[in-house]
Design a protein around this motif. Structure first.
Motif, PDB file in Angstrom:
ATOM      1  N   TYR A  64     -29.889 -17.710 -66.751  1.00  0.00           N
ATOM      2  CA  TYR A  64     -29.822 -17.391 -65.329  1.00  0.00           C
ATOM      3  C   TYR A  64     -28.487 -16.744 -64.957  1.00  0.00           C
ATOM      4  N   PHE A  65     -27.381 -17.376 -65.357  1.00  0.00           N
ATOM      5  CA  PHE A  65     -26.078 -16.878 -64.913  1.00  0.00           C
ATOM      6  C   PHE A  65     -25.519 -15.799 -65.837  1.00  0.00           C
ATOM      7  N   GLY A  81     -28.486 -13.089 -66.630  1.00  0.00           N
ATOM      8  CA  GLY A  81     -28.819 -12.557 -65.306  1.00  0.00           C
ATOM      9  C   GLY A  81     -27.732 -11.628 -64.783  1.00  0.00           C
ATOM     10  N   LYS A 139     -31.429  -6.205 -61.020  1.00  0.00           N
ATOM     11  CA  LYS A 139     -30.934  -7.370 -60.278  1.00  0.00           C
ATOM     12  C   LYS A 139     -31.450  -7.340 -58.845  1.00  0.00           C
ATOM     13  N   ASN A 172     -34.143  -9.992 -57.207  1.00  0.00           N
ATOM     14  CA  ASN A 172     -33.648 -10.923 -56.204  1.00  0.00           C
ATOM     15  C   ASN A 172     -34.131 -10.615 -54.795  1.00  0.00           C
ATOM     16  N   SER A 196     -39.666 -15.984 -57.536  1.00  0.00           N
ATOM     17  CA  SER A 196     -38.235 -15.754 -57.380  1.00  0.00           C
ATOM     18  C   SER A 196     -37.578 -15.625 -58.751  1.00  0.00           C
ATOM     19  N   PHE A 197     -36.398 -15.050 -58.767  1.00  0.00           N
ATOM     20  CA  PHE A 197     -35.666 -14.907 -60.026  1.00  0.00           C
ATOM     21  C   PHE A 197     -35.360 -16.275 -60.625  1.00  0.00           C
ATOM     22  N   GLU A 198     -35.120 -17.278 -59.757  1.00  0.00           N
ATOM     23  CA  GLU A 198     -34.856 -18.625 -60.242  1.00  0.00           C
ATOM     24  C   GLU A 198     -36.061 -19.144 -61.036  1.00  0.00           C
ATOM     25  N   ILE A 241     -30.327 -24.311 -61.383  1.00  0.00           N
ATOM     26  CA  ILE A 241     -30.321 -22.914 -60.958  1.00  0.00           C
ATOM     27  C   ILE A 241     -31.125 -22.745 -59.678  1.00  0.00           C
ATOM     28  N   GLY A 242     -31.263 -23.824 -58.927  1.00  0.00           N
ATOM     29  CA  GLY A 242     -31.836 -23.701 -57.593  1.00  0.00           C
ATOM     30  C   GLY A 242     -33.345 -23.641 -57.532  1.00  0.00           C
ATOM     31  N   ARG A 247     -30.731 -13.764 -48.931  1.00  0.00           N
ATOM     32  CA  ARG A 247     -30.833 -15.006 -49.703  1.00  0.00           C
ATOM     33  C   ARG A 247     -29.439 -15.606 -49.714  1.00  0.00           C
ATOM     34  N   VAL A 295     -30.846 -20.926 -51.694  1.00  0.00           N
ATOM     35  CA  VAL A 295     -30.809 -21.333 -53.089  1.00  0.00           C
ATOM     36  C   VAL A 295     -29.623 -22.280 -53.258  1.00  0.00           C
ATOM     37  N   ALA A 296     -29.883 -23.498 -53.719  1.00  0.00           N
ATOM     38  CA  ALA A 296     -28.820 -24.494 -53.799  1.00  0.00           C
ATOM     39  C   ALA A 296     -28.321 -24.642 -55.231  1.00  0.00           C
ATOM     40  N   TYR A 297     -27.008 -24.609 -55.389  1.00  0.00           N
ATOM     41  CA  TYR A 297     -26.392 -24.751 -56.704  1.00  0.00           C
ATOM     42  C   TYR A 297     -25.586 -26.038 -56.757  1.00  0.00           C
ATOM     43  N   THR A 300     -20.655 -17.564 -58.512  1.00  0.00           N
ATOM     44  CA  THR A 300     -21.132 -16.796 -59.667  1.00  0.00           C
ATOM     45  C   THR A 300     -22.473 -16.143 -59.343  1.00  0.00           C
ATOM     46  N   ASN A 336     -23.350 -12.265 -59.308  1.00  0.00           N
ATOM     47  CA  ASN A 336     -24.447 -11.738 -60.131  1.00  0.00           C
ATOM     48  C   ASN A 336     -25.531 -11.080 -59.294  1.00  0.00           C
ATOM     49  N   GLY A 337     -25.454 -11.252 -57.978  1.00  0.00           N
ATOM     50  CA  GLY A 337     -26.485 -10.664 -57.139  1.00  0.00           C
ATOM     51  C   GLY A 337     -27.708 -11.536 -56.941  1.00  0.00           C
ATOM     52  N   ASN A 338     -27.685 -12.785 -57.399  1.00  0.00           N
ATOM     53  CA  ASN A 338     -28.826 -13.670 -57.186  1.00  0.00           C
ATOM     54  C   ASN A 338     -28.972 -14.040 -55.709  1.00  0.00           C
TER      55      ASN A 338
END
Lengths: 238, 267
Positions: A75-76, A79, A87, A91, A108-110, A189-190, B138, B161-163, B171, B175-177
């Protein structure tokens, strides 16, 4: 009420969150078990046949690193290496199908990263079960089938795989149940699956015991019911 | 010995009770005693080069002393000592990023706010101009924090989105997430200050929640309070308040923070 129970019980809103989490856990698990099994059978055969010895490297890498690190890696780290256009596309929400108020979105990407990383991990372990299943079929079966004029792929498909499946299917069910539990790591990763939701309920209500007890109960039920449903069906085909 | 102490105590009590005007006392003594942080940059800290106290709070304290025409005497404090220093009359004022709360008002008085903090966002430059821009993004948050709850409450349509923690959320932003992340602005500033590509990002010019910081005063000192409030408002009018802000948070600093609160703004 004892102090560790805190004040009161979970409301319908919180139970709703947990059930939403359960639905996502089931969806993700089903997707991972499906792809993991297909990939696992292919990798298991490839490893057992030994045509591509370099496969041992990625296979061992997947089995010998913690799953959480793998999830974070895909993911990180990976990704972040994707091209900018990819990307942005991954997203941004995309609607695949819409009918009045109902719509189905591209995941979703997650979710995709979770699916991908868990599938590879499940593949690695399922491949081992398939390989040991294949190894357990006596050598003579190969030779006898070939002596009957079957081509190598026919031997594999019609003679060896059915016997290997008999041996590997119960261990494979175990990997499937493991996969259900492993989905909980994707909250890092959410992915808003059941474990994530239990933490959300805990943070919001401070009903710590209730939040995690309900989540535990749902996991136990999910795994037990899956096992109860699958095991007789797998054994009946003897 | 005992008698001397008793005398001193009664004198202290007596003086406190009868000539209770701090403003006159300060003028008479020629010294304004202010409690400030000594290790909380950029609010109050010891400048490593000059070895002198520096920071936004210190500058404000300096301006107050200058207006009074007295010498400034700084007393180092930590967050826990701020109220005791005031109530025990060890200092005249507290200028130490002192957040105004109803709970604290029971023990000390506060001036009008001269600084505001709150839950803000980091996003790529130009993405976030007004609060409504959040709806289309997001947003990354720290799992299980009040910030997450508040964001979901105020923007139910925004995908959240929770980290596990703020660095991971950052990060994901890089990364664009996610296109923005939210936290207290102090935390965001520290995060941004250490980022190698910080030039690409900025802190939102608006906040979801607000907390206000004021000068702490002893209770019942109306003239002193009036003087402090009037001076703070004057600093704003003359542009000195902005100058002080820009020295610590302006565009040329290590971690710029847009100024979205002026002294005298409604709270």
């Amino acid at each position: 009420m004892p102090a560790w129970l805190g004040q009161g019980l979970l409301g319908s809103e919180q139970l709703g969150w947990l059930l939403q989490g359960l639905v996502l856990t089931i969806t993700l698990s089903a997707a991972v078990i499906l792809t993991g099994l297909i990939l696992g059978v292919l990798l298991g055969i490839a490893r057992q046949q030994g045509h591509w010895p370099w496969l041992a490297l990625p296979h061992n890498a997947l089995r010998n690193t913690p799953l959480l690190v793998q999830v974070l890696f895909w993911y990180f780290a990976v990704g972040g290496m994707l091209p900018e256009a990819a990307k942005i596309w991954l997203n941004t929400p995309h609607v695949l199908w819409q009918w009045q108020d109902l719509s189905l979105g591209w995941p979703s990407f997650e979710f995709l990263a979770a699916w991908w990383s868990l599938s590879l991990y499940a593949m690695a372990y399922m491949a081992e079960d398939v390989r040991s299943g294949l190894n357990a079929v006596p050598r003579g079966q190969w030779e006898a089938a070939q002596a009957h004029g079957l081509r190598p792929w026919q031997v594999l498909r019609w003679i060896i795989l059915p016997q290997a499946w008999q041996i590997a299917r119960i261990p494979l069910l175990g990997q499937g149940l493991n996969t259900i539990k492993n989905t909980s790591l994707t909250m890092a990763i959410g992915v808003m699956e059941l474990s994530y939701r239990s933490r959300q309920v805990d943070a919001q209500t401070l009903l710590t015991f209730q939040a995690f007890a309900v989540a535990t109960l749902l996991y136990v039920l999910l795994n037990l019911l899956t096992q109860r449903w699958a095991q007789p069906r797998l054994e009946a085909k003897q | 010995m005992k008698k001397t102490i008793a005398l001193a105590v009664s004198l202290a009590l007596f003086s406190g009770a009868v000539w209770a005007d701090k403003l006159d006392e300060i003028k008479k003594a020629g010294v304004l005693r202010v409690a400030a942080f000594d290790s909380n940059p950029p609010f109050g800290f010891v400048d490593p080069q000059t070895r002198q106290p520096a920071g936004l709070d210190v500058d404000v304290a300096q301006a107050l002393a200058k207006k009074l025409g007295v010498k400034l005497e700084l007393q180092a404090t930590n967050p826990a000592n701020r109220i005791p220093l005031l109530t025990a009359n060890k200092v005249d004022l507290v200028a130490a990023n002192f957040t105004i709360t109803e709970e604290r008002r029971k023990q000390v008085e506060f001036s009008v706010p001269y600084f505001a903090t709150g839950q803000k966002f980091i996003a790529k430059k130009g993405v976030l101009k007004k609060p409504d821009d959040i709806k289309a993004l997001r947003v990354g948050v720290d799992k299980g924090t009040t910030q997450e709850a508040l964001l979901r409450e105020k923007y139910p349509q925004t995908p959240v989105v929770a980290y596990d923690d703020t660095p991971l959320a950052f990060t994901a932003l890089r990364n664009g997430n996610v296109q923005a992340i939210t936290q207290d602005d102090a935390k965001l500033l520290a995060l941004l200050a250490n980022a190698p590509d910080k030039a690409k990002y900025e802190i939102s010019p608006f906040a979801l929640t607000r907390e206000y910081q004021g000068i702490g005063l002893p209770r019942g000192e109306e003239r002193l309070a009036k003087f402090v409030n009037a001076t703070l408002q004057e600093l704003e009018k003359t542009g000195q308040a902005k100058q002080i802000y820009d020295r610590w948070f302006g565009p040329k600093t290590k971690a710029p923070l847009p100024r979205d609160f002026k002294i005298g703004d409604p709270t």
